[in-house]
Design a protein around this motif. Structure first.
Motif, short mmCIF file in Angstrom:
data_model
loop_
_atom_site.label_atom_id
_atom_site.label_comp_id
_atom_site.label_asym_id
_atom_site.label_seq_id
_atom_site.Cartn_x
_atom_site.Cartn_y
_atom_site.Cartn_z
N THR A 65 11.54 -7.07 -2.53
CA THR A 65 10.56 -6.75 -4.18
C THR A 65 12.04 -7.75 -5.02
O THR A 65 11.70 -8.54 -6.25
CB THR A 65 10.96 -6.24 -4.76
N HIS A 108 -5.97 -5.41 -5.95
CA HIS A 108 -4.53 -4.82 -5.32
C HIS A 108 -4.31 -3.60 -6.55
O HIS A 108 -3.53 -2.96 -6.02
CB HIS A 108 -3.78 -6.03 -5.73
N PHE A 144 -2.68 -0.94 -4.66
CA PHE A 144 -1.63 -0.46 -4.82
C PHE A 144 -1.79 1.17 -4.76
O PHE A 144 -1.27 2.11 -4.83
CB PHE A 144 -1.02 -1.41 -5.82
N HIS A 162 2.11 -6.40 -2.99
CA HIS A 162 1.19 -6.13 -3.92
C HIS A 162 1.69 -5.99 -5.26
O HIS A 162 0.83 -6.67 -5.80
CB HIS A 162 0.84 -4.03 -3.69
N LEU A 163 2.84 -5.95 -5.27
CA LEU A 163 3.64 -6.38 -6.37
C LEU A 163 4.06 -7.94 -6.67
O LEU A 163 3.75 -8.46 -7.91
CB LEU A 163 4.84 -6.13 -6.15
N ASP A 185 2.80 -9.90 -9.45
CA ASP A 185 2.93 -10.99 -11.08
C ASP A 185 2.46 -12.21 -10.72
O ASP A 185 2.71 -12.48 -11.62
CB ASP A 185 4.47 -11.41 -10.05
#
Length: 209
Positions: free
Chosen positions: A56, A136, A140, A184-185, A189
């Motif tokens: 990440t 998501h 998440f 997911h991250l 974004d």
């Protein structure tokens, strides 16, 4: 704004595929040789956290990786998350045999089954109607619950967590969880920046900068 040529995008796809394959091979080797089983159990939690944090950080520090993610869009991410269906079946199989803590396999298995099925459902929908944010957010949340529950039992050194250090279960926390968390991250974004957002989604529904 960074853009990638088709050739650069193909090279990056190949590079990421090699990294992901090597990562999986390392997990298989570590499980087969008993390396993970021989670790102090909470160390597995540390490894899982590192497999999420490091990629990440690399993504957020690399304009080229952001451009690559924007270029491929949300489809491949949804496709990847369908792996959570067989993961759920593995949780149920081990759990019903009493080989995992009940709270862990029930929460992780049910959540993964729903998340994987939802990803598969969205893949069948027209691109314009796919609600990536809803997937998501749920995915998440399931990820946090499953990882948090697993971490709790790992830190408590519950002997029923032993299967996560052996095959095939080792591939779930030590390979799939890391990639799932990172994607997911990355998707959050992308949505924050307006990439792949459904026209039906107003700006107010997307995570603020």
């Amino acid at each position: 704004m960074t853009t990638l040529s088709r050739k650069d995008s193909h090279r990056m796809t190949l590079g990421l595929a090699v990294v992901v394959a090597a990562w999986g091979a390392a997990v298989i080797a570590g499980a087969r040789t008993g390396f993970f089983a021989g670790l102090y159990m909470p160390m597995i939690a540390v490894i899982v956290a590192a497999t999420i944090a490091i990629p990440t950080l690399i993504y957020f520090s690399s304009p080229r990786l952001k451009a690559y993610a924007d270029g491929i869009g949300h489809g491949p991410i949804l496709l990847f998350h369908t792996w959570r269906i067989p993961a759920a079946l593995a949780f149920f199989w081990y759990g019903l045999q009493g080989e995992l803590p009940t709270a862990f396999w029930a929460l992780a298995g049910t959540g993964d089954l729903i998340a994987g099925s939802y990803a598969a459902y969205l893949m069948l929908q027209p691109e314009r109607s796919r609600n990536h944010l809803s997937f998501h957010l749920f995915g998440f949340a399931d990820f946090v619950v499953a990882v948090g529950t697993g971490l709790t039992f790992t830190l408590l050194q519950d002997p029923r967590m032993a299967p996560i250090a052996t095959l095939p279960m080792a591939l779930i926390p030590l390979w799939g969880v890391g990639i799932s968390g990172v994607t997911h991250l990355v998707a959050f974004d992308m949505l924050r920046r307006g990439v792949g957002r459904s026209p039906a989604m107003s700006r107010s529904t997307v995570l603020s900068a």
